[in-house]
Structures are given as structure tokens and as C-alpha cells.
Design an enzyme around this catalytic site. Structure first.
Site, PDB file in Angstrom:
ATOM      1  N   GLU A 184       0.835  -1.210   0.000  1.00  0.00           N
ATOM      2  CA  GLU A 184       0.000   0.000   0.000  1.00  0.00           C
ATOM      3  C   GLU A 184       0.867   1.256   0.000  1.00  0.00           C
ATOM      4  O   GLU A 184       1.719   1.432   0.871  1.00  0.00           O
ATOM      5  CB  GLU A 184      -0.912  -0.004   1.236  1.00  0.00           C
ATOM      6  CG  GLU A 184      -1.873   1.171   1.250  1.00  0.00           C
ATOM      7  CD  GLU A 184      -2.838   1.134   2.443  1.00  0.00           C
ATOM      8  OE1 GLU A 184      -3.178   0.029   2.919  1.00  0.00           O
ATOM      9  OE2 GLU A 184      -3.241   2.221   2.887  1.00  0.00           O
ATOM     10  N   LYS A 242      -6.776  -0.705  11.797  1.00  0.00           N
ATOM     11  CA  LYS A 242      -6.233  -1.124  10.491  1.00  0.00           C
ATOM     12  C   LYS A 242      -4.979  -0.310  10.185  1.00  0.00           C
ATOM     13  O   LYS A 242      -3.983  -0.822   9.703  1.00  0.00           O
ATOM     14  CB  LYS A 242      -7.299  -0.948   9.416  1.00  0.00           C
ATOM     15  CG  LYS A 242      -6.943  -1.528   8.067  1.00  0.00           C
ATOM     16  CD  LYS A 242      -6.193  -0.592   7.150  1.00  0.00           C
ATOM     17  CE  LYS A 242      -5.952  -1.206   5.787  1.00  0.00           C
ATOM     18  NZ  LYS A 242      -5.134  -0.368   4.913  1.00  0.00           N
ATOM     19  N   ASP A 269       4.322 -14.554  11.566  1.00  0.00           N
ATOM     20  CA  ASP A 269       2.965 -14.926  11.159  1.00  0.00           C
ATOM     21  C   ASP A 269       2.009 -13.747  11.366  1.00  0.00           C
ATOM     22  O   ASP A 269       1.521 -13.517  12.479  1.00  0.00           O
ATOM     23  CB  ASP A 269       2.544 -16.145  12.005  1.00  0.00           C
ATOM     24  CG  ASP A 269       1.173 -16.676  11.630  1.00  0.00           C
ATOM     25  OD1 ASP A 269       0.415 -15.967  10.948  1.00  0.00           O
ATOM     26  OD2 ASP A 269       0.868 -17.817  12.037  1.00  0.00           O
ATOM     27  N   HIS A 294      -1.937  10.367  -0.347  1.00  0.00           N
ATOM     28  CA  HIS A 294      -2.232   9.143  -1.100  1.00  0.00           C
ATOM     29  C   HIS A 294      -2.182   9.402  -2.593  1.00  0.00           C
ATOM     30  O   HIS A 294      -1.665   8.614  -3.364  1.00  0.00           O
ATOM     31  CB  HIS A 294      -3.638   8.647  -0.735  1.00  0.00           C
ATOM     32  CG  HIS A 294      -3.607   7.706   0.421  1.00  0.00           C
ATOM     33  ND1 HIS A 294      -4.580   6.773   0.646  1.00  0.00           N
ATOM     34  CD2 HIS A 294      -2.720   7.551   1.410  1.00  0.00           C
ATOM     35  CE1 HIS A 294      -4.284   6.101   1.729  1.00  0.00           C
ATOM     36  NE2 HIS A 294      -3.173   6.558   2.216  1.00  0.00           N
TER      37      HIS A 294
HETATM   38  C1  MEV Z   1      -5.326   3.440   5.388  1.00  0.00           C
HETATM   39  O1  MEV Z   1      -4.704   2.259   4.967  1.00  0.00           O
HETATM   40  C2  MEV Z   1      -5.273   3.556   6.891  1.00  0.00           C
HETATM   41  C3  MEV Z   1      -6.050   4.732   7.471  1.00  0.00           C
HETATM   42  O2  MEV Z   1      -7.402   4.689   7.016  1.00  0.00           O
HETATM   43  C4  MEV Z   1      -5.995   4.578   8.972  1.00  0.00           C
HETATM   44  C5  MEV Z   1      -6.896   5.530   9.742  1.00  0.00           C
HETATM   45  O3  MEV Z   1      -7.919   5.959   9.190  1.00  0.00           O
HETATM   46  O4  MEV Z   1      -6.566   5.786  10.903  1.00  0.00           O
HETATM   47  C6  MEV Z   1      -5.485   6.041   7.024  1.00  0.00           C
END
Ligand code: MEV
Length: 445
Positions: A87, A283, A299, A396
Site C-alpha cells: 500500500e 487497520k 505470522d 495518497h
Molecule cells: C489506510 O490504509 C489507513 C487509514 O485509514 C488509517 C486511519 O484511518 O486511521 C489512514
């Protein structure tokens, strides 16, 4: 079976046989795909064999970017951290947060414990009091019978820690567990724990079958399964950063430190009360954690599963990180269970995992836990910093533009011109392609 997409004996085919069957049955241009699959084979036959040995039915390799994030100052020591991730923006974000905290005392970490867990699940219809009364004897037998398996681990300072009998009959008729904790030193320990647990099953079976305290109708038990638990709340690491609020500096758009700190604090609070936000928040933490876990041959599925269970430990899925603003000090910290190894498994077999560990100075498992948690914290800091200031899309989209330009085969000069042209424009594949076509046609004229 007439369906050509079903096959028996696939695993027995040679590698070329497998490739042939796959490309001929599933692709429009079998020859092109065959060449493509083979182009990703390692040029060194020995290395290719090694990679193939990790799994089954291997027909090619799947390259992923191997990246490094410099400037991680953790407990006074600097690290360049290896990260495997597909990513865009993740590594740039981790590096930028690392640099931010490098200038503010770095990241502090600690490991309160490294215990792993394993369970033998069984059903039994005997009298619990009897089993409890002979439990010390059973425990001694479990340890004695497992001694050949635990001897080496004990030499390294690990082994079986605690064994308990857990009565689960309130949840499920006749259901009990032997629940044990283990110290597995620098190895993740899955094989060790599972071998011990399978021995525990045999010992338990024999013990009940032969001990005089049990009546005939109490001798039979049903071992359901013996397996480690990937939930390891006692194999825990904490990472934190702190500085005076005023030392946070200013942020894009001229946002001052105090506004930033307050918005950041609220963003963390929201991830504590709303599982929708908590999932995305965590995430972001795992963007960093998984990338290092993968780069070091650990892992990542186990680490993810455990982290998410931990995030829900009080019944609601919440943020793994937390923030406080007290006495003019901004504190931000992360607490996450991480069962990692630096010896055994893929860590010592995968050539790049070995290099990753070397890059980190060949850390112990405990030290690696701290590096991984520090990256998770930095990643989370970077994501929230973007979210509460500029939003994430500007960063991004810059990376996205680079990927589009690569896909379109833009030269460096063309890429520079397109980047300039898109500074104030919305980036999309079509818009960039059209701009590049226009640029090229102008050059031709
Ligand atoms: C993107 O891979 C992860 C984010 O969405 C995490 C977040 O929103 O804190 C930028």
C-alpha cells in the site's frame, strides 16, 4: 468429472505440469502467462527451491515491495526498519512519524510479559472434585511426560509455565480445558506448544484410564482438540511517545499545536467509542505492524487475529492506542499483544527475513516486539496527523500519481511535467493518461 476446471492428482504433477494445466485452462493467452509466471522465478535455482519449499503447489513467486523506514529512535537506539507492504504512503508515513518523534525524544517501549497460551479441549462426564483432588498428580505427570519435548526449551530458559484445569461446563455440557502458559524464548513457539499439547492429550487420556480414584464410568474422556491459542494477552508490548503540547510544532494549513493536540485526542476518543472508526483506526496500526511482521518472516495472521481480539477484550471493539493531554503534555501510546519469533520457522529460512533481522541488529523476540509496536504507533500517529489536518487523500494521491505514471511508462521528464500540472487538479487514471498524451503530442509537433 467432465469439468476441465476440476482435477485430481494436481499436487503430483511436476511444476511445469501444474503451470501447463493452469495456463491452458484459465487464461486467454497461455503462452504469455506461462512466460510471465516463469519470469518471477528466482534466477538462482537453489533459492527458488527454498521458496517453493515453504508451501505447496507453488508455480511462481509473488513479488511485494521490500521497503525500509529509517530514523526510528526506540529506547535511545536508532533502527532502520524493514517493511513489506503493497500500500502506497504507509512507509512514507511511518518514516515521517519516526522522524517527527526522533526530534522529540523518540519512542519508548516495554514488554510486561511474553507468555503464550495453549489448550487441550475435552469433554468428560466424571466427577470434577475427583479430578481436582488429583490435579497436582496429573500436572506432575503432564510435565514428566512432556519432558523430552521441553528439555531443549528449558535449556534456553523457557518451557511450560503454568497448567490449569478450566471448568467450562456452564457454557457446554461436560466441557473442560487444560489451559497452559508457555515461555518460548526467541521462537514464536507454535510447533513447540502444539507438540507439548498433543502429548498432554495422551497423558490425560492415560491418566484417567488408569488412576484408581476414578470409577469405571469415569475413565473415558473425549479429546476434542489440542492447539495453541493465538490470543496471547500476556505476550504484550507497550509503545509510547510524549512531549509538551507546545513542542508539537505547527501543522499544515498553519494549525497550531494546541488545536492539533485537541483534535488528535478527540480522534483517538472516537476510536474508543465507535467500532466503525476503531476498525479503521486499528487497520492503520496494523499497516505498520503487519509490514514489519511480514518482513521478518513472522505470522501476520496470528498477530492480526490476536490484536483484534485484544481490541475487543472488554466487550466492545476499541482502539488499541490511547492519548492523554494532561499538564500541558501530549502523550500517545499503544498496547498490543505480539507473539513473534526471531529464531525458527521462516525467520531463519527465508533469505530476506534473515536480512531484515540483520538490519535490525539481530534482535531477540522481545526487542522485535518493541520495534514492531513502535512502528504500529508511528503509523497510527501519522494517519491521525493527516486525518485531523490535511486529510489523507493529498498524500495518497501523490503516490497514486507515481503509480499511474509508472503504468503509463512516463519518462522522468514527462513525470515531472505531469506532477506540476496536477498540483491543483484531481488525479484520476484517465485524466493523467490524457494529459500525458497531450504532452507527448505537443512534443512531437
Ligand atoms: C489506510 O490504509 C489507513 C487509514 O485509514 C488509517 C486511519 O484511518 O486511521 C489512514
Amino acid at each position: 468429472m467432465s469439468d476441465k476446471k476440476v482435477i485430481t492428482g494436481f499436487s503430483k504433477l511436476s511444476k511445469m505440469g501444474k503451470i501447463r494445466w493452469v495456463v491452458e485452462n484459465f487464461f486467454k493467452d497461455p503462452e504469455l502467462v506461462r512466460r510471465e509466471l516463469m519470469s518471477y522465478w528466482h534466477h538462482d535455482e537453489e533459492q527458488q527451491k527454498l521458496l517453493e519449499g515453504f508451501s505447496e503447489n507453488t508455480i511462481s513467486n509473488f513479488p511485494m515491495p521490500y521497503c525500509v523506514a529509517p530514523n526510528f529512535l526506540i529506547n535511545g537506539r536508532t533502527y532502520v526498519v524493514p517493511m513489506v507492504i503493497e500500500e502506497s504512503s504507509v512507509v512514507a508515513a511511518a518514516s515521517s512519524a519516526a522522524k517527527f518523534w526522533l526530534d522529540r525524544g523518540g519512542i519508548k517501549t516495554e514488554v510486561p510479559g511474553t507468555k503464550k497460551v495453549g489448550q487441550v479441549h475435552f469433554t468428560w462426564s466424571g466427577k470434577l472434585e475427583k479430578l481436582q483432588s488429583v490435579f497436582p498428580e496429573l500436572e506432575a505427570t503432564l510435565r514428566k511426560d512432556a519432558a523430552p519435548i521441553t528439555a531443549n526449551m528449558e535449556k534456553r530458559g523457557g518451557g511450560i509455565d503454568h497448567i490449569q484445569l478450566v471448568d467450562m461446563t456452564a457454557e457446554e455440557k461436560g466441557y473442560y480445558q487444560l489451559r497452559a502458559t508457555f515461555e518460548t524464548c526467541d521462537s514464536m513457539g507454535a510447533n513447540f506448544i502444539n507438540s507439548v499439547l498433543e502429548q498432554f492429550s495422551k497423558t490425560l487420556d492415560q491418566f484417567l484410564a488408569s488412576h484408581p480414584v476414578f470409577d469405571e464410568d469415569e475413565r473415558d474422556l473425549n479429546i476434542i482438540m489440542a492447539i495453541l491459542s493465538n490470543f496471547t494477552p500476556e505476550c504484550l508490548v507497550r509503545a509510547s511517545v510524549e512531549c509538551k503540547i507546545e513542542d508539537l510544532g505547527t501543522f499544515p494549513g498553519g494549525m497550531d499545536a494546541s488545536t492539533f493536540a485537541n483534535k488528535f485526542y478527540k480522534a483517538v476518543r472516537i476510536a474508543h467509542i465507535d467500532p466503525y472508526r476503531a476498525t479503521t483506526h486499528n487497520k492503520g496500526i496494523f499497516n505498520g505492524i503487519d509490514a514489519v511482521v511480514l518482513a521478518t518472516g513472522n505470522d501476520f495472521r496470528a498477530v492480526e487475529a490476536c490484536g483484534h481480539t485484544y481490541a475487543a477484550k472488554d466487550g466492545l471493539y476499541r482502539s488499541l492506542s490511547d492519548c492523554s493531554l494532561e499538564g500541558g503534555v501530549f502523550r500517545f501510546w499503544l498496547e498490543v499483544p505480539l507473539a513473534l519469533g526471531t529464531v525458527g520457522g521462516l525467520t531463519s529460512l527465508h533469505p530476506m527475513a534473515k536480512r531484515s533481522l540483520e538490519l535490525l541488529g539481530n534482535p531477540s523476540a522481545e526487542e522485535l516486539m518493541q520495534v514492531v509496536a513502535a512502528v504500529g504507533l508511528a503509523q497510527n500517529f501519522a494517519a491521525l496527523r493527516s486525518l485531523v489536518t490535511t486529510g489523507i487523500q493529498s498524500g495518497h494521491m501523490k503516490m497514486h500519481l507515481t503509480n499511474i505514471l509508472i503504468q503509463l511508462g512516463a519518462s522522468e521528464k514527462e513525470a515531472d511535467a505531469i506532477r506540476k500540472a496536477f498540483l491543483d487538479k484531481t488525479i484520476s487514471f484517465t485524466a493523467v493518461r490524457e494529459a500525458l498524451e497531450k504532452l507527448r503530442s505537443e512534443v512531437e509537433v
